[in-house]
Design a protein around this motif. Sequence first.
Motif, PDB file in Angstrom:
ATOM      1  N   TYR A  21       0.811  -1.215   0.000  1.00 53.25           N
ATOM      2  CA  TYR A  21       0.000   0.000   0.000  1.00 53.25           C
ATOM      3  C   TYR A  21       0.848   1.271   0.000  1.00 53.25           C
ATOM      4  CZ  TYR A  21      -3.531  -3.389   1.307  1.00 53.25           C
ATOM      5  OH  TYR A  21      -4.350  -4.480   1.342  1.00 53.25           O
ATOM      6  N   HIS A  23      -0.346   4.040   1.330  1.00 52.70           N
ATOM      7  CA  HIS A  23      -0.707   4.758   2.543  1.00 52.70           C
ATOM      8  C   HIS A  23      -0.431   3.867   3.760  1.00 52.70           C
ATOM      9  CE1 HIS A  23      -2.609   7.814   0.135  1.00 52.70           C
ATOM     10  NE2 HIS A  23      -3.002   8.467   1.212  1.00 52.70           N
TER      11      HIS A  23
ATOM     12  N   ASP B   9       5.772   3.492  -9.433  1.00 53.20           N
ATOM     13  CA  ASP B   9       5.551   2.061  -9.622  1.00 53.20           C
ATOM     14  C   ASP B   9       4.157   1.747 -10.161  1.00 53.20           C
ATOM     15  OD1 ASP B   9       4.273   2.922  -7.397  1.00 53.20           O
ATOM     16  OD2 ASP B   9       5.080   1.441  -6.018  1.00 53.20           O
ATOM     17  N   GLU B  10       3.584   2.687 -10.896  1.00 56.46           N
ATOM     18  CA  GLU B  10       2.243   2.479 -11.466  1.00 56.46           C
ATOM     19  C   GLU B  10       2.267   2.855 -12.952  1.00 56.46           C
ATOM     20  OE1 GLU B  10      -0.382   1.268  -9.883  1.00 56.46           O
ATOM     21  OE2 GLU B  10       0.332   1.373  -7.805  1.00 56.46           O
ATOM     22  N   LYS B  28      -2.450  -4.304 -11.440  1.00 53.78           N
ATOM     23  CA  LYS B  28      -2.197  -4.134 -10.002  1.00 53.78           C
ATOM     24  C   LYS B  28      -1.713  -5.457  -9.440  1.00 53.78           C
ATOM     25  CE  LYS B  28      -2.821  -1.214  -7.517  1.00 53.78           C
ATOM     26  NZ  LYS B  28      -1.801  -0.222  -7.083  1.00 53.78           N
ATOM     27  N   GLY B  30      -0.066  -8.155  -7.068  1.00 51.91           N
ATOM     28  CA  GLY B  30      -0.025  -8.245  -5.613  1.00 51.91           C
ATOM     29  C   GLY B  30      -1.398  -8.066  -4.979  1.00 51.91           C
ATOM     30  N   ILE B 362      -2.502   9.833  -4.748  1.00 51.75           N
ATOM     31  CA  ILE B 362      -1.667   8.648  -4.505  1.00 51.75           C
ATOM     32  C   ILE B 362      -2.508   7.525  -3.890  1.00 51.75           C
ATOM     33  CG2 ILE B 362       0.307   7.774  -3.145  1.00 51.75           C
ATOM     34  CD1 ILE B 362       1.545  10.623  -3.525  1.00 51.75           C
ATOM     35  N   GLY B 363      -3.463   7.920  -3.055  1.00 52.40           N
ATOM     36  CA  GLY B 363      -4.329   6.946  -2.393  1.00 52.40           C
ATOM     37  C   GLY B 363      -5.216   6.165  -3.355  1.00 52.40           C
ATOM     38  N   PHE B 365      -4.403   4.569  -5.756  1.00 45.82           N
ATOM     39  CA  PHE B 365      -3.701   3.375  -6.243  1.00 45.82           C
ATOM     40  C   PHE B 365      -3.583   2.282  -5.176  1.00 45.82           C
ATOM     41  CE2 PHE B 365      -2.628   6.938  -8.835  1.00 45.82           C
ATOM     42  CZ  PHE B 365      -2.707   6.434 -10.115  1.00 45.82           C
ATOM     43  N   ASP B 366      -4.306   2.466  -4.073  1.00 42.36           N
ATOM     44  CA  ASP B 366      -4.220   1.473  -3.003  1.00 42.36           C
ATOM     45  C   ASP B 366      -5.195   0.309  -3.156  1.00 42.36           C
ATOM     46  OD1 ASP B 366      -2.034   2.068  -1.509  1.00 42.36           O
ATOM     47  OD2 ASP B 366      -3.055   3.438  -0.154  1.00 42.36           O
TER      48      ASP B 366
END
Lengths: 427, 420
Positions: A21, A23, B9-10, B28, B30, B362-363, B365-366
């Motif tokens: 992640y 975050h 890394d995206e 994505k 993982g 950025i979040g 991509f979680d």
Amino acid sequence: MKLKKKIINGIEVIYIPVKKYKHMMLAINFFSEADAQTFNERNMVLDLLENHNYKFKTSDQLNLHLDMLYGARLKSFVFNKGDLMANNFNLKFVNKKYLNDEENLIESAFLFLKDLIYNPKTYRQLLTQKATDEVVQEAYELLQTLSQDKASKAYFHYMKSISNQEKNTLIFPNKEYLKQITNHSITKVYQSLIQKDLMKIYVIGDIDELELDKVIEDTFSDRKDSISIDHISLSHDYNPRETPQEIIEYDDVSISRIFLGYRLPITNNKRDLEIMILLNIIIGGYSQSKLFTVIREKMQLVYYIYSMYDHNNSLLTINFELAPKDENKAIEGVKEIISDVRIGRITKEEIALAKNYLIKYYKSSADSLSGLLQLNILSDMDKEDGFVLEDKINSIMTISKEELTEVANRLFLDTVFRFIKKDDVDE
Amino acid sequence: MNKKQVLIDETLYYEKLDNGLEVYLHPKNGFVDFHATLQVQIGGNALSYQYGNEFFNLPAGTAHFLEHVYFENDGVNLSDEFSQYNADINASTSREVTKYYFSAQENFDMILNRFLEHFSSVCISEKTIEKERNIIEKEILMYDDNLYTQVNERLLKQMYKDERIWVDIAGTVKNVGEIDKLILDRTVNHFYQPNNMILVLTGPFDPETIMNLIKHSPFNTMKSNQYSPQINHLQDGKSKRHIYEINEKQNVNYLMVGVKLDLSIFEHLEVSQKRLVIIMFFEYFFSESSENYKQLKEDNLINYMYGTHIKIMDDYAYFSISSESNKPKVLKNRLIDMFKHLGLIEKKIFIASIRSRVGHFIGYFDSAYSINYSLTDFIKKRIDISSYINNVENISMKDVELTKKSIQMNEIYSVIYARN
């Protein structure tokens, strides 16, 4: 993924290391025993701390600080497992390796939460009257708004009618107790939270353990005399009704809203709980459920219908909205489905599909940062060594039709709640 | 296949197929979930449109009706079929687009192929139409007694004569009764063509393999028509700017104020920057962190139902504020006064706002779900995801303050539904 548990300055700390992640999340939980008398204050104190802080004088100053932490997201909420209640402060913030910034966000995140929790505005060692008045006023406004939104009002009144004045009263705000709230009573709850409740810190993400150890050690002072939570029941007692109650409430609505509440007398038996969760999926938990395929698709009586199992209140709720003329037909249809399940009319295919659906749900939850954190907190409340997906899958896969039928036979109808237009009573 | 580095890394892969379908692939690795979205450029606003040199009218709710019937083909229900593969499938209709999406954790190649096969040729049966008509009528009734929905629709009705901007996406029971197979088939022919759709896939896949699969699927044999449907909105509003109505059955007073925005002054900005400066401007002055909010709250003019909404389309834009209030008329006048006296933006708040947007981006991509959802939304709004952070960091305070000039002071409207 291997959890790390340790004690730092008397505080239990749990690290959940996951690298994928971008975050991190930090949760500070205060555990206590649910109590109807202080239920309102327990909920209100979170809002009060967010809006009446000594360092962040106003909520805009607090939000500005969060924005400066690259849009860190603060969530504070109360949740319970049986009679064990948690006041949760939760902060999600970006991992610094994705930023061109030297600031130590981890340290800033911990300091922020410490300020939020331990540094409220006070006057003569009490939380201020102004802050108290504001949160009480907001609770009254919430009740007024609920009475305007018909769907919310129907649900709220259904929950009140089924709760039967039980221990944690199930819902916030509780109007009966609102008048009793003073800055003295809310301060008392706050003091109990910061001094006596069992405090635990959870951190999830791409973790540098040594760095975190030091930050926690430097941020929080020694915590002593916390309560023990070992004796607190993880299931919730309720007052069983001898015969089902039927409640009709009239309002100015264009559609009838119906709730059926079934109770299930299970204590903290994990196997029963797992079976009931699967049974709920089969009954009305998804688009291939019995309720959806029969009441919506076959009988075409409703746009939506679902069931929801609330373990904390040992309650299976079935809810739908429909034209007044179809009320009785749908209610009978629902009762028939429950009867069918009781006599074992569940096909192998229905069980297999529901298992797959449930396993998919757990895999997805364990794949999300906040989902994985919450699964681990709940597992910790259950005194387990962390959430293990494989164990959960294995347990679901071994549930048999006989077990499902047996639990279904323990379900009993407690309440039928109709929220309808006066002229449209279906005789 | 084109490739864009989005973060360190995206990576996003993109290709426009020969038949016009735009395909976006975001691996994505993982993660366990695969997510797929097929977005069709037809929504609740498709009431009248130009197709070539001809003009067509549709009953309100046609796009939404199509969404309901489009999972059934030749007696096969895709939702039932996908449940056998443990895949969830669903759809939604907004004012501008219809989305069909599914998520799965295994057999993604096979499920995707089936999904594409289904959407390459759907035969809508009379039986399905009648079944879904019945269900949609029930859906429409559900929102009838929602006060927010009523006030919002009324405000937009005053602001824009063009019903495509405000008509209920599901239509009325009467509209739904007018929709028949002929209308649905013609609408599919006009709108459901590859150059009017995008496909967005995220999950732990190899992009080359997936692109190859798409190119060999029946969907790739679909042809686009000579024309694409065009919808241009009309800007005029009604002459009556302010509405006050009493409904004794209400428990609360509800107010909504809306103001139109002039987008022509932002032409020097890139699309994402244009959107962001408007959003940042109104957040600064009217969010729950703003000075104005604090004032309104202190004066007991609003409660926690306070909310704001910004709509930015290619050809129209507006900003609205709503709240329950004990003094709705006073609140209305205060809000209008606030529009007229907006000050300057503080630098530290501007910097914090930029940092916040970078963190939130950025979040996205979680999870495979959030990147699929955000990417589809970005594409709909024609925002280049690969230069997003750069564009955000290059916004100036002057750009944000420019929004003040876009507020059309002579185009402020209000609706109050009062309890007495």
